[in-house]
Design an enzyme around this catalytic site. Structure first.
Site, PDB file in Angstrom:
ATOM      1  N   TYR A  90      35.188  14.047 -28.176  1.00 13.35           N
ATOM      2  CA  TYR A  90      35.747  13.312 -29.310  1.00 13.35           C
ATOM      3  C   TYR A  90      36.792  14.165 -30.023  1.00 13.35           C
ATOM      4  O   TYR A  90      36.467  15.211 -30.602  1.00 13.35           O
ATOM      5  CB  TYR A  90      34.648  12.913 -30.307  1.00 13.35           C
ATOM      6  CG  TYR A  90      33.648  11.903 -29.789  1.00 13.35           C
ATOM      7  CD1 TYR A  90      33.848  11.242 -28.575  1.00 13.35           C
ATOM      8  CD2 TYR A  90      32.501  11.603 -30.511  1.00 13.35           C
ATOM      9  CE1 TYR A  90      32.920  10.310 -28.107  1.00 13.35           C
ATOM     10  CE2 TYR A  90      31.575  10.672 -30.053  1.00 13.35           C
ATOM     11  CZ  TYR A  90      31.783  10.033 -28.849  1.00 13.35           C
ATOM     12  OH  TYR A  90      30.871   9.123 -28.387  1.00 13.35           O
ATOM     13  N   SER A 136      28.263   0.902 -30.320  1.00 12.01           N
ATOM     14  CA  SER A 136      29.012  -0.342 -30.505  1.00 12.01           C
ATOM     15  C   SER A 136      28.089  -1.472 -30.970  1.00 12.01           C
ATOM     16  O   SER A 136      28.108  -2.572 -30.425  1.00 12.01           O
ATOM     17  CB  SER A 136      29.724  -0.749 -29.207  1.00 12.01           C
ATOM     18  OG  SER A 136      30.770  -1.649 -29.452  1.00 12.01           O
ATOM     19  N   PRO A 137      27.265  -1.221 -32.004  1.00  9.01           N
ATOM     20  CA  PRO A 137      26.286  -2.210 -32.457  1.00  9.01           C
ATOM     21  C   PRO A 137      26.911  -3.430 -33.133  1.00  9.01           C
ATOM     22  O   PRO A 137      26.244  -4.454 -33.304  1.00  9.01           O
ATOM     23  CB  PRO A 137      25.429  -1.427 -33.458  1.00  9.01           C
ATOM     24  CG  PRO A 137      26.367  -0.402 -34.015  1.00  9.01           C
ATOM     25  CD  PRO A 137      27.234  -0.002 -32.850  1.00  9.01           C
ATOM     26  N   ALA A 168      29.838  -4.643 -31.855  1.00  9.76           N
ATOM     27  CA  ALA A 168      30.749  -5.138 -30.814  1.00  9.76           C
ATOM     28  C   ALA A 168      32.218  -4.940 -31.216  1.00  9.76           C
ATOM     29  O   ALA A 168      33.016  -5.879 -31.216  1.00  9.76           O
ATOM     30  CB  ALA A 168      30.454  -6.607 -30.501  1.00  9.76           C
ATOM     31  N   GLN A 169      32.549  -3.690 -31.547  1.00 10.77           N
ATOM     32  CA  GLN A 169      33.916  -3.316 -31.935  1.00 10.77           C
ATOM     33  C   GLN A 169      34.430  -4.124 -33.126  1.00 10.77           C
ATOM     34  O   GLN A 169      35.632  -4.343 -33.271  1.00 10.77           O
ATOM     35  CB  GLN A 169      34.870  -3.474 -30.742  1.00 10.77           C
ATOM     36  CG  GLN A 169      34.633  -2.500 -29.605  1.00 10.77           C
ATOM     37  CD  GLN A 169      34.913  -1.055 -29.993  1.00 10.77           C
ATOM     38  OE1 GLN A 169      35.887  -0.772 -30.673  1.00 10.77           O
ATOM     39  NE2 GLN A 169      34.076  -0.144 -29.569  1.00 10.77           N
ATOM     40  N   LEU A 197      31.160  -8.598 -34.809  1.00  9.60           N
ATOM     41  CA  LEU A 197      30.005  -9.090 -35.566  1.00  9.60           C
ATOM     42  C   LEU A 197      30.160  -8.941 -37.078  1.00  9.60           C
ATOM     43  O   LEU A 197      29.278  -9.335 -37.832  1.00  9.60           O
ATOM     44  CB  LEU A 197      28.729  -8.380 -35.094  1.00  9.60           C
ATOM     45  CG  LEU A 197      28.253  -8.805 -33.695  1.00  9.60           C
ATOM     46  CD1 LEU A 197      27.208  -7.847 -33.153  1.00  9.60           C
ATOM     47  CD2 LEU A 197      27.709 -10.227 -33.728  1.00  9.60           C
ATOM     48  N   THR A 198      31.295  -8.418 -37.513  1.00 11.50           N
ATOM     49  CA  THR A 198      31.541  -8.345 -38.949  1.00 11.50           C
ATOM     50  C   THR A 198      31.997  -9.696 -39.504  1.00 11.50           C
ATOM     51  O   THR A 198      31.942  -9.930 -40.709  1.00 11.50           O
ATOM     52  CB  THR A 198      32.632  -7.310 -39.281  1.00 11.50           C
ATOM     53  OG1 THR A 198      33.879  -7.737 -38.696  1.00 11.50           O
ATOM     54  CG2 THR A 198      32.264  -5.930 -38.757  1.00 11.50           C
ATOM     55  N   GLY A 199      32.480 -10.558 -38.606  1.00 11.60           N
ATOM     56  CA  GLY A 199      33.029 -11.838 -39.046  1.00 11.60           C
ATOM     57  C   GLY A 199      34.475 -11.720 -39.491  1.00 11.60           C
ATOM     58  O   GLY A 199      35.141 -12.711 -39.809  1.00 11.60           O
ATOM     59  N   LYS A 200      34.984 -10.503 -39.478  1.00  8.08           N
ATOM     60  CA  LYS A 200      36.345 -10.221 -39.935  1.00  8.08           C
ATOM     61  C   LYS A 200      37.397 -10.929 -39.084  1.00  8.08           C
ATOM     62  O   LYS A 200      38.451 -11.333 -39.583  1.00  8.08           O
ATOM     63  CB  LYS A 200      36.556  -8.699 -39.895  1.00  8.08           C
ATOM     64  CG  LYS A 200      37.919  -8.191 -40.306  1.00  8.08           C
ATOM     65  CD  LYS A 200      37.937  -6.665 -40.196  1.00  8.08           C
ATOM     66  CE  LYS A 200      39.318  -6.102 -40.473  1.00  8.08           C
ATOM     67  NZ  LYS A 200      39.333  -4.611 -40.344  1.00  8.08           N
TER      68      LYS A 200
END
Length: 316
Positions: free
Chosen positions: A61, A207-208, A210-211, A214-217
């Protein structure tokens, strides 16, 4: 704050881990342009303040910069911080000595004498056998330079093999770090989750969210367009966003009941699986505070089932 034990090892960590891939990474995350060391240090401090003391990094990283930054920040706090880092089984690393040397360099960058968890970043056994690799890691446990051994991206059979080799040395495999979320549930159908529970191995879920899906953004009714790598990721196209809309809608509905965001509900669903610790990537203090909102409350059994049912299409 509640804690969870890594596998069968006596290492207690917070039920949410913060990922530091973006700390120093210029290739994928554009470190140094939109954000820098000041922002990630603020993120670290916000995590400590929220009681989250478990961080995941890797030697690759930022080409070591992520570990260096963590090392500097750890020196400034009096809190006990648990660090998980990773060894990359690169083609030119084919001996036990190369494992030891890589660990030495990681410990130098982290300014630590011992790391809580040392993981194999991916399964690559063309030049170094699992036997050689796992035994080299077992030796480092005996030396006291690492507390627990983990793997990452290992299949069910690869995880079982690593577990068996370590067991012969009287050491248990602590974790398998895999991609896992409501929209990536293949690890369930592949037998990884069930086998991990049977063997006493904790799952670290990367990736809980999913990038960010799943934020709905990035929902179909949103005016926010994906940027960076997301622009070319097919998961962010209009058709897929419409496909995941029922999942986002349910996350919102449940979230309203608890005054939580869709992302916080999605992280809580992973924690509710038991034996699973989400690794949520963060770059800013605000993101840390958002992720911390996944802790301190629990979904009901019925809500967990509802989310299980609506995300069944992503089991395969």
């Amino acid at each position: 704050m509640e804690s969870i034990t890594l596998g069968q090892n006596a290492i207690s960590v917070t039920p949410l881990c913060l990922g530091t891939w973006a700390w120093g990474d210029k290739l994928f995350w554009n470190y140094g342009n939109d954000y820098g060391s000041e922002q990630v240090e603020q993120a670290f401090n916000a995590a400590i303040e929220a009681g989250i003391t478990f961080f995941d990094t890797a030697e690759v990283y930022g080409l070591g910069l992520s570990e260096e930054l963590l090392g500097k920040f750890i020196k400034k706090t009096d809190k006990q911080v648990q660090i998980a880092t990773k060894f990359g089984p690169l083609p030119w690393r084919f001996s036990a000595q190369s494992v030891s040397d890589a660990l030495t360099e990681s410990l130098k960058r982290l300014q630590l004498e011992q790391v809580a968890l040392y993981q194999v970043h991916w399964p690559f056994t063309f030049f170094m056998s699992q036997e050689t690799l796992m035994n080299a890691l077992a030796t480092e446990v005996e030396k006291g330079r690492i507390k627990a051994i983990g793997v990452s991206n290992y299949s069910q059979s690869q995880m079982q093999e690593a577990h068996q080799i370590l067991a012969r040395r009287g050491i248990s495999l602590a974790v398998n770090q895999v991609r896992y979320s409501l929209l990536t549930r293949q690890v369930e159908t592949q037998g990884i989750i069930t086998t991990a529970k049977q063997l006493g191995i904790t799952i670290l879920a990367y990736s809980p969210l999913a990038q960010g899906l799943l934020t709905g953004k990035y929902a179909t009714d949103s005016n926010i367009n994906p940027t960076g790598a997301r622009k070319i990721d097919p998961r962010f196209n209009k058709d897929n966003l419409q496909k995941i809309e029922p999942v986002i809608s349910l996350l919102r509905t449940i979230g309203e009941k608890y005054n939580r965001t869709p992302a916080q509900v999605a992280l809580n669903w992973l924690i509710a699986q038991g034996n699973v610790i989400p690794i949520s990537g963060v770059k800013t203090a605000e993101q840390v505070k958002q992720n911390a909102g996944a802790l301190g409350w629990k979904l009901s059994d019925d809500e967990v089932i509802q989310l299980d049912e609506i995300s069944r299409p992503w089991l395969n």
